[in-house]
Design an enzyme around this catalytic site. Structure first.
Site, short mmCIF file in Angstrom:
data_model
loop_
_atom_site.label_atom_id
_atom_site.label_comp_id
_atom_site.label_asym_id
_atom_site.label_seq_id
_atom_site.Cartn_x
_atom_site.Cartn_y
_atom_site.Cartn_z
CE LYS A 70 -8.23 -10.45 -30.29
NZ LYS A 70 -8.17 -11.69 -29.53
CG ASP A 106 -10.73 -14.49 -28.39
OD1 ASP A 106 -10.70 -15.16 -29.43
OD2 ASP A 106 -10.23 -13.35 -28.31
CE1 TYR A 228 -2.29 -20.63 -34.29
CE2 TYR A 228 -3.52 -19.62 -32.50
CZ TYR A 228 -2.92 -19.54 -33.75
OH TYR A 228 -2.95 -18.36 -34.44
#
Ligand code: ATR
Length: 287
Positions: A70, A106, A228
């Site tokens: 990233k 994000d 999650y």
């Protein structure tokens, strides 16, 4: 149906085999009848530049970028959106007629999930746990909403101090930083209105871990977890038991994907369809 007109989107990362992004995006393409497909590529660190060159060569429309690329991927792009530059990381690339533009969805995804779950950060006291990449994107977006107070709590306090200083400079809001200790959590959670876990603590396989003693959670607090898998972390389960409003990490995952989807296709993302396939896949996965 894949034809000569089919546009390609993909995610690159290493490791990549656990990513749920192909499932989510392909379900959305199919639902809307768009001629797009989405695949996952495992790209090693020393192949990152070649992967981005490949995006140009094959005229791939969209790319998601995940761990560990990233930050470094930014070197190879033509344009970096201001928000992504301030966050210091790109998770979405749009190929705009050969010009590669980097974005970070994000933080915006997390903010949308928080608001949808009933938590508006404006004029609220916010406690952020963690100071890594995810915490950076989330706290930057939350800070822009004008909370009344914001504190970043992290095990490595130096990272929290650095992040708080960086956000304070960029947004002009005084953000505080503290070391992760039970006493500091106690002091800060006493009057906190929104708590967001931006660490990986509680993620499969360590599902019995939590950073917050249950007794410190107050029923009038909103608690969000960016983890999650599992959908209900120990933190969220205990928060629920204490009477808190809880928001799971699926919302952020879906919204960061939905924002990217809309950039690539120009079409409103079917977020309910995306959420449904993610939840189904997570239920089917062995924890
Ligand atoms: P990401 O990009 O997902 O945010 P990261 O940059 O590696 O990943 O950051 C992980 C975050 O989780 C960090 O804030 C990390 O704390 P440190 O900065 O002290 O390393 C936090 N974290 C991970 N495991 C933890 C644990 N067992 N206890 C407390 N914090 C933890």
């Amino acid at each position: 149906m894949i034809s000569a007109e089919t546009r390609l989107c993909c995610v690159i990362g290493d490791p990549i085999k656990h990513t749920l992004s192909p499932l989510m995006h392909n379900a959305a393409f199919e639902y809307l009848g768009l001629e797009f497909i989405y695949v996952a590529f495992r790209v090693k660190a020393d192949m990152l530049k070649k992967a981005v060159d490949g995006m140009r060569a094959f005229n791939i429309k969209g790319m998601n970028v995940t761990i560990p690329h990233k930050v470094r991927v930014m070197e190879y792009l033509d344009v970096i959106d201001e928000v992504a530059r301030e966050i210091g990381a790109v998770n979405t690339i749009v190929n705009d007629d050969g010009v590669l533009k980097g974005f970070n969805t994000d933080g915006e995804g997390a903010l949308k999930a928080l608001k949808e779950g009933g938590g508006d950060p404006k004029e609220k006291k916010i406690v952020i746990l963690g100071a890594g990449g995810a915490a950076r994107a989330v706290s930057y977006f939350i800070a822009r909403e004008g909370p009344s107070d914001m504190v970043i709590i992290n095990r490595t306090v130096e990272k929290a101090v650095r992040l708080a200083r960086c956000i304070s400079e960029k947004i002009g809001l005084e953000v505080r930083a503290k070391r992760l200790t039970v006493q500091n959590l106690k002091d800060e959670l006493e009057d906190a209105e929104i708590l967001i876990n931006c660490t990986s603590v509680g993620m499969t396989p360590n599902i019995n871990e939590t950073l917050v003693p249950k007794g410190l959670l107050r029923g009038d607090m909103i608690v969000m977890d960016i983890v999650y898998n599992p959908v209900e972390t120990r933190l969220l389960r205990e928060a629920k038991e204490r009477g808190c409003l809880t928001i799971d990490g699926v919302g952020m995952l879906v919204y960061q994907g939905a924002i990217a989807f809309e950039m690539w296709t120009g079409v409103r993302a079917p977020v309910d369809v995306m959420r449904e396939v993610i939840i189904k896949a997570l239920r089917g996965r062995r924890l």
